[in-house]
Scaffold this motif. Structure first.
Motif, short mmCIF file in Angstrom:
data_model
loop_
_atom_site.label_atom_id
_atom_site.label_comp_id
_atom_site.label_asym_id
_atom_site.label_seq_id
_atom_site.Cartn_x
_atom_site.Cartn_y
_atom_site.Cartn_z
N GLY A 57 0.82 -1.21 0.00
CA GLY A 57 0.00 0.00 0.00
C GLY A 57 0.85 1.25 0.00
O GLY A 57 2.04 1.22 0.35
N CYS A 97 -9.37 1.48 10.13
CA CYS A 97 -9.06 0.07 9.90
C CYS A 97 -9.98 -0.79 10.76
O CYS A 97 -10.59 -0.30 11.71
N LEU A 180 -9.76 -4.26 0.68
CA LEU A 180 -10.35 -2.92 0.84
C LEU A 180 -11.73 -2.82 0.19
O LEU A 180 -12.63 -2.19 0.72
N PHE A 186 -15.15 2.10 1.81
CA PHE A 186 -14.11 2.23 0.80
C PHE A 186 -14.70 2.08 -0.60
O PHE A 186 -14.39 2.85 -1.51
N HIS A 204 -3.46 3.96 1.44
CA HIS A 204 -3.88 2.73 2.12
C HIS A 204 -2.68 1.83 2.39
O HIS A 204 -1.61 2.01 1.80
N TYR A 209 -6.95 2.40 5.62
CA TYR A 209 -6.94 3.47 4.63
C TYR A 209 -7.01 4.84 5.31
O TYR A 209 -7.46 4.98 6.45
#
Length: 411
Positions: A57, A97, A180, A186, A204, A209
């Motif tokens: 990420g 998260c 995600l 998201f 992310h 994210y």
């Protein structure tokens, strides 16, 4: 002089009561804080998986190696959905998260659960790019409907997944973006990324994210702390909101933005979306008084709601409720839920705006504004079956508000 001991006892009792109530409030606040706020667990899990090469990420290095992405104030309302105010590259951001598998009763608070075995199980090694594209397209069709625009969204997702910009998507990058996409908020942020009324996605790492921070996360500009809310009657809540609310013309500008958002998610680029908890706590605004949707977790796609309602047993309409207030009709003969919403987004939003706009409204506008809001709140039935009426009511209300603030410093 004979009355003094009685007065002293009275004051001592009041002082003791004050200390007791204060201690109880502090205890409840910190006990709930330790339960709700487990950002250290979230960071530990994510960084463990990043170091093992399971996930990737754009923020992983900053979070796990350089420590320039930092968790600060806890904003979580659920132990399994961690939300924090944080700092990244000298900017205030929001970090989100989930740690559902980390909070099972049989796991130790500081252990690192093998969440990668469940959450990051797809795609598997050996999956080709064509197969991954097909996976993404099928997933989007199942969640957003078979829209002609989905191919463009797949390309956007592939671009986002390619963190190192090498024109390829590694297995770790693919696993991260796939995880995600299974987070409702998201997916909605991606689907509504072209709209100016949602917060921007900044980066992310795995299924963590980062988004931009919205300065005011309530329509009224402030929220009563959650541990005080049960202690205050609704009348006091209303007075506090009125004290801290922006000036009426600025409230009108924010309301126009909210109405535009309703317009955008009705027959949008990627289908229909429904606001399933219409609360002033889920909507806010920036420093320019432009409306921003704070909590997209309370918004659902039409496909999600239809999947929930399909074959669902019911006795009355309330049994066909998704979220807090996305209610469908109940076929009382078949004892099954239908797929049509009882109340469209616009009616629910007008109910939210009634107190917000009528308080302090200009006297020459108040009567007409009240009339239009009342008409709006009575809208019912599937919006697609009354599209013209729906659009007419929405545009009339926007026009009324805009005429009052146009060509002023508030516009």
């Amino acid at each position: 002089m004979s009355r003094l001991p009685g007065i002293k006892v009275k004051y001592l009792f009041l002082a003791w009561l004050g200390i007791f109530v204060g201690s109880w409030v502090v205890y409840m606040h910190y006990s709930s804080y330790s339960e709700l706020c487990r950002g250290h667990v979230c960071q530990m899990i994510i960084c463990d998986q990043y170091k093992k090469g399971i996930i990737s990420g754009s923020t992983c290095k900053d979070l796990c190696e350089e420590h320039t992405l930092v968790f600060q104030q806890c904003l979580s309302s659920s132990p399994t959905q961690q939300v924090y105010r944080g700092r990244w590259m000298e900017k205030e951001v929001i970090i989100k998260c989930g740690i559902e598998d980390a909070l099972k009763a049989d796991s130790k608070p500081d252990s690192v659960p093998r969440r990668d075995l469940v959450l990051f199980d797809k795609p598997t090694r050996g999956t080709s790019m064509d197969e991954f594209r097909e996976m993404l397209l099928n997933f989007l069709k199942a969640n957003l409907g078979d829209q002609t625009s989905l191919a463009a969204l797949v390309n956007q997702i592939i671009t986002m997944a390619d963190v190192n910009r090498d024109g390829k998507v590694s297995l770790a990058e693919a696993k991260s973006i796939w995880a995600l996409l299974h987070l409702n908020e998201f997916l909605l942020m991606l689907s509504l990324h072209e709209k100016e009324h949602t917060s921007k996605l900044l980066g992310h790492c795995g299924d963590l994210y980062v988004t931009e921070k919205i300065p005011h996360n309530s329509l009224y500009g402030t929220n009563v702390p959650h541990f005080f809310q049960p202690l205050l009657p609704s009348a006091i809540h209303r007075i506090i909101h009125q004290w801290f609310a922006p000036a009426w013309p600025r409230r009108a500008k924010i309301a126009i933005g909210l109405l535009e958002f309703v317009e955008e998610i009705f027959h949008g680029t990627y289908g229909n979306f429904y606001i399933c908890e219409t609360s002033f706590k889920n909507v806010g605004y920036n420093d320019k008084y432009d409306f921003k949707m704070v909590n997209l977790r309370k918004v659902a796609t039409e496909m999600t709601i239809r999947g929930f309602l399909k074959g669902r047993h019911c006795e009355q309409n309330v049994d066909c409720t998704y979220g807090k207030d996305c209610m469908a009709t109940c076929d009382k003969l078949m004892k099954q839920c239908k797929g049509d919403m009882v109340q469209p987004n616009l009616a629910k939003v007008c109910g939210l705006l009634q107190d917000y706009l009528l308080y302090g409204a200009p006297s020459d506008l108040k009567e007409e504004l009240q009339k239009q809001l009342r008409t709006c709140m009575t809208l019912s039935g599937l919006a697609s079956q009354m599209e013209v009426h729906h659009s007419l009511v929405l545009n009339n209300l926007k026009t009324l508000l805009w005429k009052k603030i146009s060509n002023t410093k508030y516009s």
